[in-house]
Enzyme design. Structure first.
Site, PDB file in Angstrom:
ATOM      1  N   HIS A 193       0.817  -1.217   0.000  1.00 18.81           N
ATOM      2  CA  HIS A 193       0.000   0.000   0.000  1.00 18.81           C
ATOM      3  C   HIS A 193       0.860   1.281   0.000  1.00 18.81           C
ATOM      4  CE1 HIS A 193      -2.716   3.168   1.096  1.00 18.81           C
ATOM      5  NE2 HIS A 193      -2.160   3.267   2.286  1.00 18.81           N
ATOM      6  N   HIS A 203       4.262   6.602   5.387  1.00 23.36           N
ATOM      7  CA  HIS A 203       3.136   7.339   5.973  1.00 23.36           C
ATOM      8  C   HIS A 203       2.319   6.563   7.002  1.00 23.36           C
ATOM      9  CE1 HIS A 203       0.515   5.479   2.854  1.00 23.36           C
ATOM     10  NE2 HIS A 203      -0.455   5.708   3.715  1.00 23.36           N
ATOM     11  N   GLU A 256       1.414   5.100  12.729  1.00 22.34           N
ATOM     12  CA  GLU A 256       0.036   4.747  13.072  1.00 22.34           C
ATOM     13  C   GLU A 256      -0.137   3.238  13.253  1.00 22.34           C
ATOM     14  OE1 GLU A 256      -2.665   6.524  13.579  1.00 22.34           O
ATOM     15  OE2 GLU A 256      -4.343   5.174  13.169  1.00 22.34           O
ATOM     16  N   ASP A 257       0.498   2.461  12.396  1.00 26.90           N
ATOM     17  CA  ASP A 257       0.198   1.025  12.351  1.00 26.90           C
ATOM     18  C   ASP A 257       1.295   0.102  12.877  1.00 26.90           C
ATOM     19  OD1 ASP A 257      -2.209   1.666  11.268  1.00 26.90           O
ATOM     20  OD2 ASP A 257      -1.613   1.334   9.194  1.00 26.90           O
ATOM     21  N   ASP A 311      -2.760   8.403  -1.113  1.00 21.11           N
ATOM     22  CA  ASP A 311      -3.159   7.344  -0.181  1.00 21.11           C
ATOM     23  C   ASP A 311      -4.609   6.933  -0.459  1.00 21.11           C
ATOM     24  OD1 ASP A 311      -3.202   5.788   2.244  1.00 21.11           O
ATOM     25  OD2 ASP A 311      -4.120   7.488   3.285  1.00 21.11           O
ATOM     26  N   ASP A 367     -16.851  18.225 -25.936  1.00 18.21           N
ATOM     27  CA  ASP A 367     -15.474  17.964 -25.522  1.00 18.21           C
ATOM     28  C   ASP A 367     -15.277  16.549 -24.963  1.00 18.21           C
ATOM     29  OD1 ASP A 367     -16.963  18.445 -23.279  1.00 18.21           O
ATOM     30  OD2 ASP A 367     -15.449  19.669 -22.270  1.00 18.21           O
TER      31      ASP A 367
HETATM   32 MN    MN Z   1      -2.380   4.691   4.027  1.00 15.22          MN
END
Ligand code: MN
Length: 499
Positions: free
Chosen positions: A57, A81, A85-86, A147, A268
């Site tokens: 990811h 990133h 957090e994880d 993300d 268009d």
């Molecule tokens: Mn993410």
């Protein structure tokens, strides 16, 4: 951007490096590789909903940015990133290894990651957080868009209600922000990825309409391009490129809604874009186009002299081509084109010559105030749509923020059995929004529900049959009660035998 959707399972860090080398050949990219190795080690064997390794990811997120030719510090932050957090790795460690700049972007992203849909009030509060983060460092939003784009590309791993929620949020919240920031590339990517989940029927219809229009023009456009290139050359106009561009599906959809689905009135579906050196070349090129083909009345637009509110600049004209074909031309300089595609991100984007545009003065205070107003106005629509879509349904959350879709008047018992049969069987109490409640409390949309379980509990109580609303919960309760009655009965006829 060619081939946007790359199968992340096939993506490697070498692909990422190769992509960056296209616009940053002189840079030493070992740091990017180190950031990848660091993130891969931190995420270890973590997997995503789809079953693939988690590291895919952040790698895919970074790859989306590399395809947009974005600065490598932002790409490193994208690789890292989700680490604070994880995983157990602290932000300080990232800062030590990759510097304060990368770490500060990741701090911004981590603050945003708590942004999950939990009822309107909390949602608005979270949105405010997003605006603050954006005002502090707009690069955080660039990473957030990438993300979110990758999350949308991998949405099929989620249940339909969650797909819908994430896609709707992208369409109603993220894409207007990208638009306001002038980041067309992300606006279009987010919209096209969300469109089919939010309006599946309309998506198919629009896709068919566009494919037909493309089929009609496929033989015709190359001759127009050859002709215009020749004429531009004869007029000694410095042009870089002339190419056809298909209208993005979601904006075609919106246009079709305006025009009562009369495709003949949309000129268009495919536009021809002429990229030239400077502003005087734009006007000169417009003259050349009008010398060859007759313009439609009222369709000449000078967005160079009068830019759109988000800063968009270009000349537009629609002409009668050979054989009754109507074609729209969009004429602009390379800088206008980069600006249109990347907006505020253009400063971190490298153009074909490896140069970066100067930072744009985006008048943040004003810009943000307007943005907030727009988005918050949209929220009420979002609510109405949700109510319609989830008619007779509520959606509640696990403490981790996962959405559980239940029928109206469901209780914590239904919730528990929805999560897992064993959670249901061992359910001993429930907390709703951090408050202990009785098991017959009806749940409301937006509630965060936590089940208190007791592993020594023998099984469900017969009373629960009156409390449960869902078929699943009732079936499990009944099965379990029957099983324990059978056990009791066995116990009485076979004394001494333990169950
Ligand atoms: Mn993410």
């Amino acid at each position: 951007m060619p081939n946007r959707i790359v199968d992340p399972k096939k993506l490697s860090v070498d692909d990422l490096i190769a992509e960056i080398k296209k616009y940053s050949p002189q840079k030493d990219l070992d740091l990017v590789r180190l950031a990848y190795d660091f993130a891969a080690k931190a995420h270890g064997t973590q997997t995503r909903k789809s079953g693939e390794l988690y590291i895919n990811h952040p790698l895919a997120t970074a790859h989306i940015l590399a395809q947009m030719r974005i600065d490598i510090n932002i790409i490193m932050a994208a690789l890292l990133h989700d680490v604070p957090e994880d995983t157990d790795v602290e932000l300080e460690v990232i800062e030590k290894n990759f510097g304060a700049d990368v770490a500060s972007m990741i701090r911004g992203i981590t603050k945003l990651s708590v942004l999950k849909y939990r009822g309107v009030e909390r949602y608005i509060e979270n949105l405010r957080k997003m605006f603050v983060a954006m005002a502090e460092d707009v690069r955080v939003m660039i990473i957030k868009f990438a993300d979110r784009s990758h999350n949308l590309m991998t949405l099929d791993a989620h249940p339909p209600n969650k797909r819908y929620r994430i896609a709707l949020e992208s369409l109603e919240i993220y894409s207007p922000i990208a638009n306001r920031l002038g980041m067309n590339e992300f606006k279009e990517l987010l919209e096209d990825l969300s469109f089919k989940y939010v309006y599946p029927k309309e998506f198919e219809r629009v896709k068919q309409i566009r494919d037909q229009a493309v089929a009609v023009n496929i033989d015709y456009l190359p001759t127009v391009i050859t002709q215009i290139k020749k004429e531009l050359g004869l007029a000694k106009i410095n042009y870089f490129d002339v190419y056809g561009r298909e209208k993005q599906l979601y904006s075609l959809y919106q246009k079709l809604l305006h025009k009562n689905w009369e495709i003949e009135k949309v000129y268009d579906v495919i536009a021809l874009r002429i990229i030239v050196k400077d502003i005087s070349d734009c006007y000169a090129a417009l003259g050349v186009v009008h010398q060859i083909w007759h313009p439609l009345k009222g369709r000449i637009k000078d967005y160079i002299a009068q830019p759109k509110p988000n800063g968009y600049q270009s000349l537009h004209t629609t002409v009668f081509g050979e054989g009754g074909h109507i074609i729209e031309f969009q004429i602009r300089t390379q800088a206008m084109n980069d600006d249109a595609e990347y907006g505020v991100a253009a400063h971190w984007h490298y153009d074909e010559r490896g140069a970066r545009l100067p930072a744009k003065d985006v008048a943040w205070a004003k810009e943000l105030a307007e943005l907030q107003k727009d988005i918050l106005n949209n929220i009420s629509d979002l609510e109405v749509m949700k109510v319609e879509f989830f008619h007779n349904h509520i959606f509640v959350f696990t403490p981790k923020g996962d959405v559980i879709d239940l029928p109206e008047d469901s209780t914590p018992i239904d919730f528990a059995y929805h999560i897992h049969t064993e959670i249901g069987n061992h359910c001993n109490g429930a907390k709703v929004n951090d408050q202990l409640v009785s098991l017959d409390t009806p749940l409301k949309s937006g509630d965060v529900v936590e089940i208190v379980s007791d592993k020594n509990r023998k099984g469900p109580s017969p009373d629960w049959l009156k409390i449960a609303k869902t078929h699943t919960a009732k079936t499990h309760i009944r099965n379990n009660l029957t099983k324990s009655r059978v056990n009791e009965w066995l116990h009485t006829i076979l004394p001494g035998k333990k169950k």
